[in-house]
Design a protein around this motif. Structure first.
Motif, PDB file in Angstrom:
ATOM      1  N   HIS A 181      -3.573 -13.075   7.674  1.00  0.00           N
ATOM      2  CA  HIS A 181      -2.778 -12.870   6.927  1.00  0.00           C
ATOM      3  C   HIS A 181      -1.885 -11.633   8.037  1.00  0.00           C
ATOM      4  O   HIS A 181      -2.498 -11.286   8.845  1.00  0.00           O
ATOM      5  N   SER A 183      -1.417  -8.515   6.706  1.00  0.00           N
ATOM      6  CA  SER A 183      -1.858  -7.499   6.089  1.00  0.00           C
ATOM      7  C   SER A 183      -2.559  -6.743   7.477  1.00  0.00           C
ATOM      8  O   SER A 183      -2.359  -5.066   6.737  1.00  0.00           O
ATOM      9  N   GLN A 186      -0.259  -3.968   8.001  1.00  0.00           N
ATOM     10  CA  GLN A 186      -0.123  -2.122   6.981  1.00  0.00           C
ATOM     11  C   GLN A 186      -1.457  -0.735   7.477  1.00  0.00           C
ATOM     12  O   GLN A 186      -0.489   0.240   7.871  1.00  0.00           O
ATOM     13  N   ARG A 207      -5.871 -19.317   9.164  1.00  0.00           N
ATOM     14  CA  ARG A 207      -6.912 -20.309   8.729  1.00  0.00           C
ATOM     15  C   ARG A 207      -7.650 -21.187   8.906  1.00  0.00           C
ATOM     16  O   ARG A 207      -6.567 -22.382   9.081  1.00  0.00           O
ATOM     17  N   GLN A 221       4.259 -14.990   6.402  1.00  0.00           N
ATOM     18  CA  GLN A 221       3.648 -15.034   5.577  1.00  0.00           C
ATOM     19  C   GLN A 221       4.718 -13.416   5.213  1.00  0.00           C
ATOM     20  O   GLN A 221       5.007 -13.455   6.875  1.00  0.00           O
ATOM     21  N   GLU A 223       4.690  -9.517   4.496  1.00  0.00           N
ATOM     22  CA  GLU A 223       4.321  -8.392   3.868  1.00  0.00           C
ATOM     23  C   GLU A 223       4.638  -7.012   3.891  1.00  0.00           C
ATOM     24  O   GLU A 223       5.937  -7.333   4.150  1.00  0.00           O
ATOM     25  N   PHE A 261      -8.275  -7.945  -4.261  1.00  0.00           N
ATOM     26  CA  PHE A 261      -7.774  -7.944  -3.216  1.00  0.00           C
ATOM     27  C   PHE A 261      -8.703  -7.032  -3.124  1.00  0.00           C
ATOM     28  O   PHE A 261      -8.140  -5.712  -2.912  1.00  0.00           O
ATOM     29  N   PHE A 263      -7.987  -4.538  -0.593  1.00  0.00           N
ATOM     30  CA  PHE A 263      -7.342  -2.946  -0.351  1.00  0.00           C
ATOM     31  C   PHE A 263      -6.042  -2.880  -1.001  1.00  0.00           C
ATOM     32  O   PHE A 263      -5.616  -2.421  -0.346  1.00  0.00           O
ATOM     33  N   GLY A 295       0.547 -12.058  -4.004  1.00  0.00           N
ATOM     34  CA  GLY A 295      -0.630 -11.631  -4.461  1.00  0.00           C
ATOM     35  C   GLY A 295       0.447  -9.602  -4.267  1.00  0.00           C
ATOM     36  O   GLY A 295       1.494  -9.347  -3.372  1.00  0.00           O
ATOM     37  N   ALA A 296      -0.410  -8.739  -5.063  1.00  0.00           N
ATOM     38  CA  ALA A 296       0.253  -7.527  -4.307  1.00  0.00           C
ATOM     39  C   ALA A 296      -0.451  -6.119  -4.795  1.00  0.00           C
ATOM     40  O   ALA A 296      -1.978  -6.571  -5.921  1.00  0.00           O
ATOM     41  N   ALA A 318       1.500  -2.912  -1.742  1.00  0.00           N
ATOM     42  CA  ALA A 318       1.938  -3.661  -1.360  1.00  0.00           C
ATOM     43  C   ALA A 318       1.696  -4.980  -1.875  1.00  0.00           C
ATOM     44  O   ALA A 318       1.521  -4.839  -2.498  1.00  0.00           O
ATOM     45  N   PHE A 319       2.527  -6.017  -1.058  1.00  0.00           N
ATOM     46  CA  PHE A 319       2.637  -6.633  -1.636  1.00  0.00           C
ATOM     47  C   PHE A 319       2.452  -8.444  -0.550  1.00  0.00           C
ATOM     48  O   PHE A 319       2.844  -7.822   0.991  1.00  0.00           O
ATOM     49  N   GLY A 320       2.110  -9.622  -0.774  1.00  0.00           N
ATOM     50  CA  GLY A 320       1.902 -10.763   0.348  1.00  0.00           C
ATOM     51  C   GLY A 320       2.837 -12.013  -0.445  1.00  0.00           C
ATOM     52  O   GLY A 320       1.584 -11.573  -1.407  1.00  0.00           O
TER      53      GLY A 320
HETATM   54  N1  PHE Z   1      -2.645 -10.273   2.676  1.00  0.00           N
HETATM   55  C1  PHE Z   1      -3.430 -10.872   1.192  1.00  0.00           C
HETATM   56  C2  PHE Z   1      -3.392 -12.738   1.476  1.00  0.00           C
HETATM   57  O1  PHE Z   1      -3.545 -12.820   2.418  1.00  0.00           O
HETATM   58  C3  PHE Z   1      -2.277 -10.757   0.295  1.00  0.00           C
HETATM   59  C4  PHE Z   1      -2.146  -9.533   0.045  1.00  0.00           C
HETATM   60  C5  PHE Z   1      -0.869  -8.840   1.047  1.00  0.00           C
HETATM   61  C6  PHE Z   1      -1.651  -9.312  -1.594  1.00  0.00           C
HETATM   62  C7  PHE Z   1      -0.732  -7.416  -0.079  1.00  0.00           C
HETATM   63  C8  PHE Z   1      -2.089  -7.700  -1.642  1.00  0.00           C
HETATM   64  C9  PHE Z   1      -1.158  -7.120  -1.497  1.00  0.00           C
HETATM   65  O2  PHE Z   1      -3.757 -13.852   0.523  1.00  0.00           O
END
Ligand code: PHE
Length: 350
Positions: A181, A183, A186, A207, A221, A223, A261, A263, A295-296, A318-320
């Motif tokens: 990911h 992330s 971050q 993956r 992705q 982020e 998640f 984190f 996701g966030a 944070a979000f992705g």
């Molecule tokens: N990294 C998560 C994923 O790959 C997505 C995510 C990012 C969720 C940042 C919350 C915050 O599924």
């Protein structure tokens, strides 16, 4: 006298070549041929006159006139070819180029649909003050997991069963992998700078995945991360709501539900109301009226501590999201594998 006869031949020859260069059509060429090489043409006249010259001059004058004749004949042939090849203007008579025919297509490349959607999403966040940053695709276990509150043996690692690099450290561990990911960026960004932070990070992820219409083993992705004093969940909601409206239309509604998640805390998944059925339920939204797009959550205090930020002073969200998925929804693409199958029939539609 033969001096002046050969000089005359030279003169006619030069005139003829100059006139030939000005011809632009089959008609011009025929007129030129008659004027210089025809029965009453200038050069023909000189050739005839050779017979009436004094005998001692005939030879030189005859030779000059004959060589001029063959010069003009080959120049004429060359000019015919040049005009036929389109080097002159054509008026469309026989043997000329038909200027009404369509030209050869000059194929122009285009941007890949993933590039287009990544740019569109980044532009949307740019307009809200987010910078765009990129990071490494080959990542340390440390950033991909540890710094994100996913220690060894944490069950969350199973979600990202993945592609490890054939490299062992002294402890016999394999600490490098293709990032699962975006992330890990971050932690990398927060390590590098003091708050406030407002960034989006587009990039490729990998993956170990059985592929199907909605799963690829490599994908993009994007982020997002915002950290400052006093950032709350309301900021998260407001920012992501604005994003959904910019990319999916001003009338969009959004829904947040709890999700996990490691984190973030609290963590959510965000859905938009289905733009195809306006919430009634259809195939695109799986009859639910809602479509999950990312996701966030609020950055976990442990993640902030890990990079040396004081969680009592700073908070953030944070979000992705997966841009291919966003593009699939937006453009009605039904199979994610199309993005990387290199089929021009698909790619050239964008
Ligand atoms: N990294 C998560 C994923 O790959 C997505 C995510 C990012 C969720 C940042 C919350 C915050 O599924």
């Amino acid at each position: 006298m033969s001096e002046s006869a050969t000089a005359r031949v030279e003169h006619v020859r030069d005139d003829a070549l100059a006139a030939l260069a000005r011809t632009e059509s089959t008609e011009d060429l025929e007129a030129w041929r008659i004027a210089f090489l025809g029965r009453r043409g200038h050069l023909t006249g000189l050739l005839r006159a050779v017979g009436s010259l004094p005998p001692d001059q005939r030879r030189a004058a005859g030779e000059a006139a004959n060589s001029a004749k063959s010069d003009l004949e080959s120049a004429l042939a060359e000019r015919v070819d040049a005009l036929a090849a389109g080097e002159g203007l054509n008026t469309g008579q026989d043997g000329a180029i038909d200027v009404t025919l369509p030209g050869w297509p000059a194929p122009v490349g285009g941007l890949h649909p993933t590039t287009l959607i990544v740019r569109e999403i980044c532009d949307a966040f740019n307009s809200m003050g987010f910078q765009v940053v990129e990071g490494p695709e080959v990542e340390w276990d440390h950033y991909n997991f540890e710094m994100l509150n996913i220690p060894k043996d944490h069950p969350a690692r199973d979600m990202w069963n993945t592609l490890w690099l054939d490299y062992e450290d002294e402890a016999g561990e394999t600490p490098m992998l293709l990032r699962t990911h975006t992330s890990p960026m971050q932690a990398r960004i927060m390590e590098e700078q003091e708050p406030p932070v407002r960034v989006v990070v587009p990039g490729k992820c990998y993956r170990y995945e059985a592929t199907d219409a909605t799963h690829e083993w490599h994908f993009f992705q994007i982020e997002g991360l915002a950290v400052d004093r006093g950032i709350t969940f309301a900021d998260l909601k407001g920012t992501l709501y604005e994003f959904a409206r910019l990319v999916f239309g001003q009338e969009r509604r959004v829904r947040f539900r709890c999700d996990y998640f490691p984190f973030v805390e609290p963590g959510v998944d965000m859905s938009i109301d289905c733009f195809a059925c306006a919430g009634d339920g259809c195939r695109i939204c799986g009859e639910t009226g809602w479509i999950e797009i990312m996701g966030a959550g609020m950055v976990h205090p442990k993640v902030l501590e890990g990079v040396g930020y004081d969680p009592n002073i700073y908070t953030g969200f944070a979000f992705g999201m997966g841009p291919e998925r966003i593009a699939m929804l937006k453009y009605g693409i039904d199979d994610i594998r199309l993005f990387y199958a290199n089929d021009l029939r698909f790619l050239s539609q964008f």
